[in-house]
Scaffold this motif. Structure first.
Motif, PDB file in Angstrom:
ATOM      1  N   GLU A 140      -7.396   2.677  -5.778  1.00 52.10           N
ATOM      2  CA  GLU A 140      -6.673   2.787  -7.045  1.00 52.10           C
ATOM      3  C   GLU A 140      -6.025   4.170  -7.183  1.00 52.10           C
ATOM      4  O   GLU A 140      -4.875   4.291  -7.654  1.00 52.10           O
ATOM      5  N   ARG A 150      -2.995   4.321  -5.070  1.00 51.42           N
ATOM      6  CA  ARG A 150      -1.912   3.591  -5.724  1.00 51.42           C
ATOM      7  C   ARG A 150      -1.260   4.425  -6.835  1.00 51.42           C
ATOM      8  O   ARG A 150      -0.057   4.328  -7.081  1.00 51.42           O
ATOM      9  N   THR A 155     -10.888  -1.921 -11.539  1.00 45.97           N
ATOM     10  CA  THR A 155     -10.287  -0.603 -11.313  1.00 45.97           C
ATOM     11  C   THR A 155      -9.819   0.035 -12.616  1.00 45.97           C
ATOM     12  O   THR A 155      -9.325   1.166 -12.609  1.00 45.97           O
TER      13      THR A 155
END
Length: 591
Positions: free
Chosen positions: A486, A489, A555
């Motif tokens: 996460e 990202r 997440t």
């Protein structure tokens, strides 16, 4: 022994008694002791005129020497005079001065030796008494579980909070505890942890929180191993928390608290019925108050037997134990009212001890030391008087007005038969304690200024670790990898996972120094974590994220866990250390 020896001995006793016990004083100050030290001298002069005349002829030097030597010197001069009288009053030429110096040296030598013996004797007695007190203290293992919970990191000033679990056990397995606790049918069974309070002292010692959990609260008791018998007690779900003590000892109660609250526990202190009575007696009574007459007894045999009239009373001995055990007669006749009464008692006892009245009297202080050391079972880390003394000094630093006592937020189940931790509120209270936030809401407000990141987020090293290693809930595999993905990202390309499993209740982000604070806050903001999750730590070299048991899936950080309110829920039933309130008496138990 010569008369001179007796006079000298009397003088030493007189001086010693003047130092230890104050004598009546008249206008002449210490006249009475001076007369005692010279007792017998006038009679000697009348019976032995030769001695008196010899003293008169001793010379100015001898007179000055005798005066300077005090009572012991006067006795020595009389012996010298008698020796001269026996020899016809003649002094051998050249011998006097050397002989006098020799006596003076002997006096100094014996005086020094006597002082040395007294000092060594006193030190030895002190050491022996210290060892005696140490031998009074009973010790047991701190934690019998398999918790991976880590000790909190020091704050920026290098300080760490202190957590001590207080346990009151109800064993009737000796005559005194049976007499105090009744219930003959319970003889032989293992003691239950009927009183459980966690004392949390803040890292900077500015405040203290005491949180109780009612004895009938249903919890999970983790697997524990008895250190003496090696007996293994398997995990038990939905069990009364007071049964944890029967699973190998106080170390299993500690393990249960750690798993339930996520709070690291440094020490425990356990006391039984007899210990409560002895401590209350040594303190001299603890003032408590009831809002109307109370008699904790009914036709069905319920009640502790506590009987008090309306108002404030200093309770000690059996009455103190009755106060602490009373359930039938306080508020709604449940453990909730009992916990509140225990908080009031503890607050009052702290005020009593802080007033210093007992600590100024050596005899009473020794009684208190004997009672305290005999009453306690502690972990090995607290197993000496020195360590208990140091702990006491730590606690003494906390102002009474910054002491807050609460009961774990709870709710009834099974028509009031028992309670469970109240979802949300209980965890919120535990979280505030874990994060060293004072429950009185009087902590100094942190600065709102947010420093800028020190480097672009794509270049910032961020270490992610899985902290879901709970022995009760079980670890969630892959949490470090999930959150690392996460972060990548979100643009934190240098984030990497640490595969070592740990256990932590709260998700935290630690940074190594002030220069990295802006980076840590930026990571928290990106993941939706509250500012309170960000902490400075001297044990990390990079910004480090530990995914706690409050984030076991997904997440996106749970919204409820992100609540940054810094006050305990109202249901926690707070009592301030300076409050002198009266317990509410149940109408069915008044007279």
């Amino acid at each position: 022994m010569s008369r001179g020896g007796r006079v000298r001995q009397s003088s030493v006793r007189g001086e010693g008694s003047r130092r230890r016990v104050p004598e009546p004083r008249d206008a002449g100050g210490d006249r009475a002791p001076r007369e005692e030290s010279g007792a017998g001298a006038p009679q000697d002069a009348e019976r032995r005129g030769g001695e008196a005349r010899s003293r008169e002829g001793a010379g100015a030097g001898d007179t000055a020497s005798a005066a300077g030597a005090g009572a012991g010197g006067r006795a020595e001069s009389r012996r010298a005079a008698r020796a001269e009288s026996a020899g016809g009053g003649r002094r051998r030429k050249g011998k006097g001065p050397r002989r006098k110096r020799s006596r003076g040296v002997r006096i100094l030598r014996w005086t020094a030796l006597t002082l040395a013996v007294l000092i060594v004797g006193a030190a030895g007695a002190g050491y022996l008494y210290y060892e005696h007190l140490n031998s009074n203290i009973k010790k047991a293992e701190l934690d019998l579980g398999d918790s991976k919970l880590s000790k909190p990191e020091p704050n920026a000033a290098g300080q760490t909070p202190l957590n001590i679990l207080l346990i009151g056990q109800d064993s009737r397995n000796d005559k005194e505890n049976l007499k105090l606790g009744g219930a003959k049918q319970d003889v032989g069974r293992k003691g239950l942890a009927d009183v459980e309070m966690l004392v949390h002292v803040s890292a900077d010692r500015s405040n203290m929180t005491v949180i109780s959990i009612p004895r009938d609260t249903r919890v999970t008791i983790p697997k524990c191993t008895d250190p003496e018998t090696d007996e293994v007690y398997e995990k038990k779900t939905f069990a009364p928390i007071n049964e944890s003590l029967t699973h190998g000892g106080p170390g299993c109660t500690v393990a249960t608290w750690k798993e339930l609250t996520g709070i690291y526990i440094d020490h425990f202190m356990m006391v039984d019925f007899k210990g409560v009575v002895d401590m209350a007696d040594a303190i001299g009574g603890v003032p408590v108050c009831v809002d109307k007459n109370i008699y904790s007894h009914d036709s069905r045999g319920h009640g502790s037997g506590l009987r008090l009239t309306k108002g404030t009373h200093p309770v000690k001995g059996v009455q103190a134990l009755q106060w602490l055990r009373t359930r039938y007669g306080f508020e709604d006749n449940t453990d909730i009212g009992r916990a509140k009464a225990q908080h009031m008692y503890m607050s009052s006892m702290i005020r009593q001890l802080k007033s210093g009245t007992k600590l100024s009297d050596p005899g009473k202080l020794m009684d208190l030391a004997e009672a305290a050391t005999n009453a306690l079972t502690v972990d090995h880390g607290l197993g000496t008087v020195k360590k208990l003394y140091d702990l006491g000094n730590d606690l003494k630093r906390v102002p009474t007005k910054r002491t807050t006592m609460v009961t774990m937020p709870w709710e009834y189940r099974n028509d009031g038969e028992y309670v469970v931790p109240k979802p949300g509120d209980a965890e919120k209270t535990f979280s505030l304690i874990r994060n060293d936030t004072a429950l009185d809401g009087k902590d100094k407000k942190k600065k709102d200024k947010v420093p800028a990141p020190s480097q672009p987020k794509g270049e910032l090293p961020v270490v992610v670790q899985n902290g879901t290693g709970s022995t009760v809930l079980g670890p969630v595999s892959g949490r470090a990898s999930d959150i690392t993905g996460e972060l990548i990202r979100l643009g934190y390309a240098a984030a990497k996972a640490n595969t070592q499993l740990t256990s932590q209740a709260d998700t935290t982000i630690s940074y190594p120094g002030e220069a990295r604070q802006g980076d840590a806050l930026a990571v928290a903001k990106a993941l939706g974590l509250p500012k309170s999750a960000v902490k400075e730590s001297k044990s990390v070299t990079d910004v480090t994220l530990v995914v706690g048991n409050d984030w076991r899936e997904g997440t996106a950080f749970p919204k409820s866990a992100a609540d940054d309110e810094d006050k305990a829920p109202e249901i926690a039933d707070k009592t301030n250390g300076e409050d002198e309130k009266c317990m509410e008496v149940n109408p069915d138990y008044t007279f």
